[in-house]
Design a protein around this motif. Structure first.
Motif, PDB file in Angstrom:
ATOM      1  N   ALA A 124       0.635  -1.021  -0.077  1.00  0.00           N
ATOM      2  CA  ALA A 124       0.118   0.231  -0.069  1.00  0.00           C
ATOM      3  C   ALA A 124       1.216   1.163   0.173  1.00  0.00           C
ATOM      4  O   ALA A 124       1.950   1.148   0.496  1.00  0.00           O
ATOM      5  N   ASP A 125       0.139   1.596  -0.695  1.00  0.00           N
ATOM      6  CA  ASP A 125       0.859   3.480  -0.559  1.00  0.00           C
ATOM      7  C   ASP A 125       1.253   3.951   0.722  1.00  0.00           C
ATOM      8  O   ASP A 125       0.572   3.358   2.271  1.00  0.00           O
ATOM      9  N   ASP A 126       2.357   4.660   1.137  1.00  0.00           N
ATOM     10  CA  ASP A 126       2.640   5.138   2.591  1.00  0.00           C
ATOM     11  C   ASP A 126       2.771   4.213   3.462  1.00  0.00           C
ATOM     12  O   ASP A 126       1.954   4.876   5.282  1.00  0.00           O
ATOM     13  N   SER A 127       2.800   3.282   3.520  1.00  0.00           N
ATOM     14  CA  SER A 127       3.306   2.005   4.521  1.00  0.00           C
ATOM     15  C   SER A 127       3.971   1.051   4.839  1.00  0.00           C
ATOM     16  O   SER A 127       4.860   0.464   5.558  1.00  0.00           O
ATOM     17  N   VAL A 128       5.675   1.391   4.242  1.00  0.00           N
ATOM     18  CA  VAL A 128       7.006   1.416   5.118  1.00  0.00           C
ATOM     19  C   VAL A 128       7.545   2.536   5.691  1.00  0.00           C
ATOM     20  O   VAL A 128       7.809   3.552   4.662  1.00  0.00           O
ATOM     21  N   ASP A 129       8.360   2.168   6.680  1.00  0.00           N
ATOM     22  CA  ASP A 129       9.040   2.953   7.475  1.00  0.00           C
ATOM     23  C   ASP A 129      10.919   3.394   6.590  1.00  0.00           C
ATOM     24  O   ASP A 129      11.515   4.333   6.355  1.00  0.00           O
ATOM     25  N   LEU A 130      11.280   2.366   6.610  1.00  0.00           N
ATOM     26  CA  LEU A 130      12.519   2.097   5.910  1.00  0.00           C
ATOM     27  C   LEU A 130      12.474   0.663   4.886  1.00  0.00           C
ATOM     28  O   LEU A 130      11.962  -0.561   5.258  1.00  0.00           O
ATOM     29  N   LEU A 137      15.386   5.475   1.986  1.00  0.00           N
ATOM     30  CA  LEU A 137      15.397   3.831   1.581  1.00  0.00           C
ATOM     31  C   LEU A 137      17.182   4.088   1.518  1.00  0.00           C
ATOM     32  O   LEU A 137      18.081   4.670   1.204  1.00  0.00           O
ATOM     33  N   LEU A 138      17.324   2.399   1.599  1.00  0.00           N
ATOM     34  CA  LEU A 138      18.893   2.007   2.103  1.00  0.00           C
ATOM     35  C   LEU A 138      19.522   1.348   1.261  1.00  0.00           C
ATOM     36  O   LEU A 138      18.540   0.455   1.629  1.00  0.00           O
ATOM     37  N   PHE A 181      13.383  11.987  -4.292  1.00  0.00           N
ATOM     38  CA  PHE A 181      13.685  10.841  -3.356  1.00  0.00           C
ATOM     39  C   PHE A 181      14.512  12.473  -2.636  1.00  0.00           C
ATOM     40  O   PHE A 181      15.637  13.412  -3.434  1.00  0.00           O
ATOM     41  N   ALA A 182      14.713  12.669  -1.331  1.00  0.00           N
ATOM     42  CA  ALA A 182      15.449  13.992  -0.871  1.00  0.00           C
ATOM     43  C   ALA A 182      17.090  13.803  -0.798  1.00  0.00           C
ATOM     44  O   ALA A 182      16.794  12.068  -0.052  1.00  0.00           O
ATOM     45  N   ASP A 183      17.669  14.127  -0.587  1.00  0.00           N
ATOM     46  CA  ASP A 183      19.042  14.385   0.019  1.00  0.00           C
ATOM     47  C   ASP A 183      19.426  13.050  -0.569  1.00  0.00           C
ATOM     48  O   ASP A 183      20.660  12.214   0.625  1.00  0.00           O
ATOM     49  N   PRO A 184      19.923  12.940  -1.450  1.00  0.00           N
ATOM     50  CA  PRO A 184      20.478  11.029  -1.428  1.00  0.00           C
ATOM     51  C   PRO A 184      22.204  11.387  -1.463  1.00  0.00           C
ATOM     52  O   PRO A 184      22.596  12.069  -2.158  1.00  0.00           O
ATOM     53  N   VAL A 185      22.244  10.420  -1.181  1.00  0.00           N
ATOM     54  CA  VAL A 185      24.110  10.246  -1.235  1.00  0.00           C
ATOM     55  C   VAL A 185      24.446   8.813  -0.980  1.00  0.00           C
ATOM     56  O   VAL A 185      24.043   7.960  -1.185  1.00  0.00           O
ATOM     57  N   HIS A 190      27.291   2.277  -3.146  1.00  0.00           N
ATOM     58  CA  HIS A 190      26.345   2.623  -1.673  1.00  0.00           C
ATOM     59  C   HIS A 190      24.867   3.413  -2.132  1.00  0.00           C
ATOM     60  O   HIS A 190      25.939   4.403  -2.479  1.00  0.00           O
ATOM     61  N   GLY A 191      23.649   3.965  -1.403  1.00  0.00           N
ATOM     62  CA  GLY A 191      22.818   4.778  -1.564  1.00  0.00           C
ATOM     63  C   GLY A 191      22.157   4.368  -0.320  1.00  0.00           C
ATOM     64  O   GLY A 191      21.602   3.534  -0.256  1.00  0.00           O
ATOM     65  N   HIS A 192      21.996   6.259  -0.145  1.00  0.00           N
ATOM     66  CA  HIS A 192      20.656   6.390   0.537  1.00  0.00           C
ATOM     67  C   HIS A 192      19.975   7.761   0.632  1.00  0.00           C
ATOM     68  O   HIS A 192      20.326   9.010  -0.105  1.00  0.00           O
ATOM     69  N   ALA A 193      18.423   7.928   0.704  1.00  0.00           N
ATOM     70  CA  ALA A 193      17.745   8.609   0.525  1.00  0.00           C
ATOM     71  C   ALA A 193      16.519   8.829   1.577  1.00  0.00           C
ATOM     72  O   ALA A 193      15.821   8.128   1.548  1.00  0.00           O
TER      73      ALA A 193
END
Length: 294
Positions: free
Chosen positions: A107-113, A143-144, A187-191, A257-260
């Motif tokens: 579902a939409d908006d159903s996961v935190d990590l 997202l990691l 996505f915001a602040d991708p590293v 490696h990436g996260h955002a």
């Protein structure tokens, strides 16, 4: 890029499931390093998705880290999930879902990590995949991930190039292209960062055996069908010998490696003949918030 034949990839991972953990030395080390990165991230998730969980090696560790969270493992290979669902205590087995990372049944908006170790190289449309991950992640979610870059298995790619002109190794995406896809998905602040890891082998047969045990067959849609003859395998082994260093054959992996993060999401819109509209339920919420006034 040459697309992944998902049916072939699924068959390969199913066949490799029983021996996967014994061969997945590199994948396990990458997963450990990803888990260590979570030490520096402030997040208390209620629901965690292990995307491409395989046999579930990280499910238990995610459950121990986030004891109050619901942990879900998702993979497209049923035989892998048969191992994953046996992780943990018999009273608290992880929930597992058999699905493709490109078609999330969530579902939409159903996961935190979303935690994804060495999986995204198996998707064909990275933009659509990131868009769907943005959909299922809640605002404030993370997202990691790890995946592989274009220098991965460069020695094997070069050896095959000396034998024929076929596609034998996946053309992995560059770190910057992956970062650009995160930006396009909003996505915001991708590293992004990259590290190189090298495994060594006594001979090419040991390398090929490892890849087979991992399920990492050539699953490109444009691959040559049929068995590889002894003559071509001998030519491949001879070409790879030029890479031998200190008595061992190297196999390099470029680990990306990436996260955002997910910030407040833009209001969903859809096109009409007269312009752009927003969903009716959003209008209803706004009217209610304004005391019912138009």
């Amino acid at each position: 890029m040459n697309a992944i034949d998902k049916a072939a990839a699924r068959r390969a991972f199913d066949a490799a499931a029983d021996g996967y953990d014994a061969a997945a030395v590199l994948q396990r080390e990458i997963g450990n390093r990803m888990l260590e990165r979570l030490d520096y991230i402030r997040l208390t998730p209620k629901r965690v998705l292990d995307l491409g969980c395989g046999t579930g090696a990280t499910l238990e560790r995610l459950a121990k880290r986030y004891r109050r969270a619901e942990i879900i493992g998702l993979d497209f290979a049923p035989a892998m999930l048969s191992h994953a669902r046996r992780r943990g205590h018999w009273l608290n087995r992880p929930r597992v879902v058999c699905a493709d990372a490109e078609q999330l049944p969530l579902a939409d908006d159903s996961v935190d990590l979303v935690f994804s170790n060495a999986t995204l190289q198996w998707v064909n449309d990275l933009d659509a995949t990131f868009g769907d991950l943005l959909r299922v992640l809640r605002p404030g979610g993370l997202l990691l991930f790890s995946t592989f870059g274009p220098d991965t298995l460069s020695e094997l790619r070069a050896a095959w190039a000396a034998v024929d002109q076929g596609e034998h190794v996946s053309p992995f995406l560059d770190m910057h292209d992956i970062g650009d896809a995160l930006v396009r998905a909003r996505f915001a602040d991708p590293v992004m960062d990259v590290e190189r890891m090298t495994l060594t082998y006594a001979d090419i047969r040991a390398l090929m055996r490892d890849l087979k045990q991992l399920g990492a067959h050539n699953a490109l849609a444009g691959r040559a069908r049929g068995l590889t003859g002894r003559r071509r395998l001998a030519a491949l082994a001879e070409a790879y010998e030029h890479q031998r260093r200190d008595g061992r054959l190297p196999a390099t992996y470029e680990v990306v490696h990436g996260h955002a993060w997910v910030t407040a999401k833009a209001q969903r819109q859809f096109a009409t003949d007269d312009g752009v509209a927003i969903p009716l339920e959003a209008v209803a919420r706004r009217r209610s918030a304004a005391g019912g006034k138009g």
